[in-house]
Design a protein around this motif. Structure first.
Motif, PDB file in Angstrom:
ATOM      1  N   ALA A   1     -34.809  18.688  27.006  1.00 50.05           N
ATOM      2  CA  ALA A   1     -33.370  18.585  27.236  1.00 50.05           C
ATOM      3  C   ALA A   1     -32.713  19.886  26.794  1.00 50.05           C
ATOM      4  O   ALA A   1     -33.246  20.612  25.947  1.00 50.05           O
ATOM      5  CB  ALA A   1     -32.777  17.396  26.477  1.00 50.05           C
ATOM      6  N   VAL A   2     -31.559  20.190  27.391  1.00 53.45           N
ATOM      7  CA  VAL A   2     -30.887  21.469  27.155  1.00 53.45           C
ATOM      8  C   VAL A   2     -29.401  21.245  26.931  1.00 53.45           C
ATOM      9  O   VAL A   2     -28.772  20.420  27.609  1.00 53.45           O
ATOM     10  CB  VAL A   2     -31.072  22.418  28.364  1.00 53.45           C
ATOM     11  CG1 VAL A   2     -30.206  23.663  28.218  1.00 53.45           C
ATOM     12  CG2 VAL A   2     -32.531  22.809  28.523  1.00 53.45           C
ATOM     13  N   ALA A   3     -28.822  21.996  25.995  1.00 53.65           N
ATOM     14  CA  ALA A   3     -27.376  22.116  25.842  1.00 53.65           C
ATOM     15  C   ALA A   3     -27.063  23.608  25.902  1.00 53.65           C
ATOM     16  O   ALA A   3     -27.638  24.386  25.135  1.00 53.65           O
ATOM     17  CB  ALA A   3     -26.902  21.513  24.530  1.00 53.65           C
TER      18      ALA A   3
ATOM     19  N   HIS B   1     -19.901  24.424  30.259  1.00 54.76           N
ATOM     20  CA  HIS B   1     -20.692  23.711  29.263  1.00 54.76           C
ATOM     21  C   HIS B   1     -21.637  22.780  30.017  1.00 54.76           C
ATOM     22  O   HIS B   1     -21.193  22.013  30.888  1.00 54.76           O
ATOM     23  CB  HIS B   1     -19.788  22.913  28.329  1.00 54.76           C
ATOM     24  CG  HIS B   1     -18.717  23.743  27.680  1.00 54.76           C
ATOM     25  ND1 HIS B   1     -18.919  24.441  26.504  1.00 54.76           N
ATOM     26  CD2 HIS B   1     -17.438  23.992  28.063  1.00 54.76           C
ATOM     27  CE1 HIS B   1     -17.804  25.081  26.185  1.00 54.76           C
ATOM     28  NE2 HIS B   1     -16.893  24.823  27.106  1.00 54.76           N
ATOM     29  N   LEU B   2     -22.917  22.842  29.686  1.00 54.40           N
ATOM     30  CA  LEU B   2     -23.939  22.119  30.443  1.00 54.40           C
ATOM     31  C   LEU B   2     -24.854  21.379  29.492  1.00 54.40           C
ATOM     32  O   LEU B   2     -25.296  21.925  28.480  1.00 54.40           O
ATOM     33  CB  LEU B   2     -24.725  23.121  31.292  1.00 54.40           C
ATOM     34  CG  LEU B   2     -25.893  22.667  32.154  1.00 54.40           C
ATOM     35  CD1 LEU B   2     -26.093  23.659  33.315  1.00 54.40           C
ATOM     36  CD2 LEU B   2     -27.194  22.584  31.356  1.00 54.40           C
ATOM     37  N   TRP B   3     -25.139  20.116  29.826  1.00 54.67           N
ATOM     38  CA  TRP B   3     -26.115  19.321  29.092  1.00 54.67           C
ATOM     39  C   TRP B   3     -27.067  18.690  30.107  1.00 54.67           C
ATOM     40  O   TRP B   3     -26.621  17.955  30.999  1.00 54.67           O
ATOM     41  CB  TRP B   3     -25.435  18.205  28.299  1.00 54.67           C
ATOM     42  CG  TRP B   3     -24.445  18.694  27.290  1.00 54.67           C
ATOM     43  CD1 TRP B   3     -24.666  18.967  25.966  1.00 54.67           C
ATOM     44  CD2 TRP B   3     -23.049  18.944  27.502  1.00 54.67           C
ATOM     45  NE1 TRP B   3     -23.510  19.376  25.358  1.00 54.67           N
ATOM     46  CE2 TRP B   3     -22.506  19.368  26.271  1.00 54.67           C
ATOM     47  CE3 TRP B   3     -22.202  18.838  28.626  1.00 54.67           C
ATOM     48  CZ2 TRP B   3     -21.158  19.698  26.134  1.00 54.67           C
ATOM     49  CZ3 TRP B   3     -20.872  19.173  28.487  1.00 54.67           C
ATOM     50  CH2 TRP B   3     -20.345  19.593  27.257  1.00 54.67           C
ATOM     51  N   ARG B   4     -28.350  18.966  29.989  1.00 53.78           N
ATOM     52  CA  ARG B   4     -29.330  18.307  30.863  1.00 53.78           C
ATOM     53  C   ARG B   4     -30.218  17.408  30.017  1.00 53.78           C
ATOM     54  O   ARG B   4     -30.882  17.860  29.083  1.00 53.78           O
ATOM     55  CB  ARG B   4     -30.193  19.297  31.645  1.00 53.78           C
ATOM     56  CG  ARG B   4     -31.058  18.576  32.683  1.00 53.78           C
ATOM     57  CD  ARG B   4     -31.807  19.515  33.592  1.00 53.78           C
ATOM     58  NE  ARG B   4     -32.920  20.152  32.899  1.00 53.78           N
ATOM     59  CZ  ARG B   4     -33.818  20.923  33.514  1.00 53.78           C
ATOM     60  NH1 ARG B   4     -33.697  21.153  34.810  1.00 53.78           N
ATOM     61  NH2 ARG B   4     -34.786  21.477  32.825  1.00 53.78           N
TER      62      ARG B   4
ATOM     63  N   THR C   1     -27.625  15.844  34.640  1.00 53.70           N
ATOM     64  CA  THR C   1     -26.917  16.990  34.084  1.00 53.70           C
ATOM     65  C   THR C   1     -25.431  16.687  33.994  1.00 53.70           C
ATOM     66  O   THR C   1     -24.812  16.257  34.967  1.00 53.70           O
ATOM     67  CB  THR C   1     -27.119  18.251  34.943  1.00 53.70           C
ATOM     68  OG1 THR C   1     -28.512  18.516  35.083  1.00 53.70           O
ATOM     69  CG2 THR C   1     -26.435  19.448  34.303  1.00 53.70           C
ATOM     70  N   ARG C   2     -24.877  16.898  32.819  1.00 54.44           N
ATOM     71  CA  ARG C   2     -23.442  16.713  32.578  1.00 54.44           C
ATOM     72  C   ARG C   2     -22.798  18.090  32.514  1.00 54.44           C
ATOM     73  O   ARG C   2     -23.294  18.992  31.830  1.00 54.44           O
ATOM     74  CB  ARG C   2     -23.248  15.970  31.258  1.00 54.44           C
ATOM     75  CG  ARG C   2     -21.807  15.747  30.862  1.00 54.44           C
ATOM     76  CD  ARG C   2     -21.186  14.575  31.587  1.00 54.44           C
ATOM     77  NE  ARG C   2     -19.992  14.126  30.868  1.00 54.44           N
ATOM     78  CZ  ARG C   2     -18.791  14.690  30.990  1.00 54.44           C
ATOM     79  NH1 ARG C   2     -18.626  15.741  31.778  1.00 54.44           N
ATOM     80  NH2 ARG C   2     -17.761  14.217  30.322  1.00 54.44           N
TER      81      ARG C   2
ATOM     82  N   ASP D   1     -33.497  15.236  23.520  1.00 58.67           N
ATOM     83  CA  ASP D   1     -32.722  14.514  24.536  1.00 58.67           C
ATOM     84  C   ASP D   1     -31.245  14.676  24.206  1.00 58.67           C
ATOM     85  O   ASP D   1     -30.877  15.242  23.174  1.00 58.67           O
ATOM     86  CB  ASP D   1     -33.106  13.029  24.582  1.00 58.67           C
ATOM     87  CG  ASP D   1     -32.855  12.401  25.964  1.00 58.67           C
ATOM     88  OD1 ASP D   1     -32.182  13.049  26.793  1.00 58.67           O
ATOM     89  OD2 ASP D   1     -33.342  11.291  26.201  1.00 58.67           O
ATOM     90  N   ILE D   2     -30.391  14.187  25.112  1.00 60.52           N
ATOM     91  CA  ILE D   2     -28.943  14.233  24.948  1.00 60.52           C
ATOM     92  C   ILE D   2     -28.449  12.802  24.744  1.00 60.52           C
ATOM     93  O   ILE D   2     -28.937  11.868  25.401  1.00 60.52           O
ATOM     94  CB  ILE D   2     -28.255  14.850  26.170  1.00 60.52           C
ATOM     95  CG1 ILE D   2     -28.888  16.203  26.519  1.00 60.52           C
ATOM     96  CG2 ILE D   2     -26.762  15.006  25.923  1.00 60.52           C
ATOM     97  CD1 ILE D   2     -28.719  17.276  25.481  1.00 60.52           C
ATOM     98  N   SER D   3     -27.491  12.619  23.857  1.00 59.60           N
ATOM     99  CA  SER D   3     -26.997  11.277  23.572  1.00 59.60           C
ATOM    100  C   SER D   3     -26.339  10.655  24.797  1.00 59.60           C
ATOM    101  O   SER D   3     -25.794  11.349  25.667  1.00 59.60           O
ATOM    102  CB  SER D   3     -25.992  11.318  22.426  1.00 59.60           C
ATOM    103  OG  SER D   3     -24.786  11.955  22.828  1.00 59.60           O
ATOM    104  N   ALA D   4     -26.367   9.326  24.845  1.00 64.41           N
ATOM    105  CA  ALA D   4     -25.749   8.603  25.959  1.00 64.41           C
ATOM    106  C   ALA D   4     -24.248   8.873  26.015  1.00 64.41           C
ATOM    107  O   ALA D   4     -23.661   8.973  27.106  1.00 64.41           O
ATOM    108  CB  ALA D   4     -26.013   7.102  25.812  1.00 64.41           C
ATOM    109  N   GLU D   5     -23.624   9.005  24.863  1.00 62.41           N
ATOM    110  CA  GLU D   5     -22.182   9.285  24.824  1.00 62.41           C
ATOM    111  C   GLU D   5     -21.868  10.630  25.453  1.00 62.41           C
ATOM    112  O   GLU D   5     -20.904  10.758  26.218  1.00 62.41           O
ATOM    113  CB  GLU D   5     -21.688   9.251  23.387  1.00 62.41           C
ATOM    114  CG  GLU D   5     -20.198   9.514  23.239  1.00 62.41           C
ATOM    115  CD  GLU D   5     -19.738   9.456  21.801  1.00 62.41           C
ATOM    116  OE1 GLU D   5     -18.537   9.655  21.568  1.00 62.41           O
ATOM    117  OE2 GLU D   5     -20.586   9.221  20.910  1.00 62.41           O
TER     118      GLU D   5
END
Length: 265
Positions: free
Chosen positions: A51-53, A73-76, A82-83, A237-241
């Motif tokens: 996962a990436v921020a 700003h990117l979160w995968r 990807t957010r 990983d990235i949090s669900a929130e």
């Protein structure tokens, strides 16, 4: 001119795409021996975290001389979603959630508009279509594992690889002959038209990953871009929130073209 129009015309504005590529990565010296090119090993050297921020500062100038600066700003997440959050001068301009299959939902807080689409749609405006290239560029590196697995060396130069970067997009990647770094990348559509010619100017090590931290280049429509990778975190990983995209019930659904038309900072 609306920010959405500028985004559509400058494709680079939220792509590559932050994205997403040429030089500064160690030029050939007369006292050094070229290394043997192993594309998949080079892709692995760049690092592929679960996962990436990341945070990317992107500056573009279109052919008419109009400039735009945004922060992406990117979160995968580990499952491939990807957010995205695009801001201009600390104002939220665009929020989006891209599914692993390429479908996406987006919301513009300023206009109160929402839209949905799919990166597989050949009619998708460039400003959004290029996001797929930017996401890969940041998360996977300038030579993604998928590209490295199928890229072929050109007959003239063993360190120049060509292969599909995405549906309808071909990449030509020039590898440094002294290291695992990438010098440049040229992206063209299926008609051979230039999309981006990118130069990787500076590399930075982030934990065990290596990414270009400064990139400049030319856009096919005559514009230019400069991108700075301000943050790159390798995560489990990235949090669900964090991955949740909350769109107000009052947001009005519109087609993608109308959505971009009304994107105002």
């Amino acid at each position: 001119m609306s920010w959405g129009k500028s985004l559509s015309r400058q494709g680079a504005s939220i792509a590559l795409v932050g994205v997403c590529v040429l030089s500064g990565c160690g030029w050939l010296r007369s006292d050094s021996k070229p290394v043997k090119i192993h594309p998949q090993a080079i892709a692995a050297w760049h690092g592929q975290p679960r996962a990436v921020a990341a945070t990317l500062l992107l500056r573009t100038v279109d052919a008419a001389g109009e400039s735009l600066q945004i922060t992406l700003h990117l979160w995968r997440a580990a499952d491939g979603r990807t957010r995205l959050l695009v801001t201009k001068i600390d104002v939220d301009v665009l929020q989006a959630l891209v599914q692993a299959d390429g479908s996406f939902a987006a919301f513009a807080p300023r206009s109160g508009l929402r839209t949905t689409g799919d990166f597989a749609d050949p009619q998708l405006p460039a400003g959004l279509a290029d996001l797929r290239l930017l996401i890969s560029e940041v998360c996977d590196g300038p030579l993604s594992p998928a590209l490295a697995a199928v890229a072929q060396a050109t007959p003239e130069f063993a360190n120049v690889l060509t292969g599909p970067a995405a549906e309808g997009v071909t990449a030509t990647v020039t590898l440094d002959q002294q290291s695992e770094q990438v010098r440049e990348k040229v992206l063209r559509d299926d008609r051979g038209r230039l999309l981006y010619h990118l130069r990787y100017l500076t590399y930075t090590t982030y934990d065990e990953c290596h990414r270009p931290s400064k990139v400049d280049g030319k856009v096919g429509d005559g514009g230019t871009l400069t991108a700075y990778l301000r943050r790159f975190d390798s995560l489990g990983d990235i949090s669900a929130e964090r991955m949740r995209l909350t769109i107000p019930d009052t947001a009005r659904a519109v087609p993608v073209t109308d959505f971009l038309e009304h994107l105002e900072p």
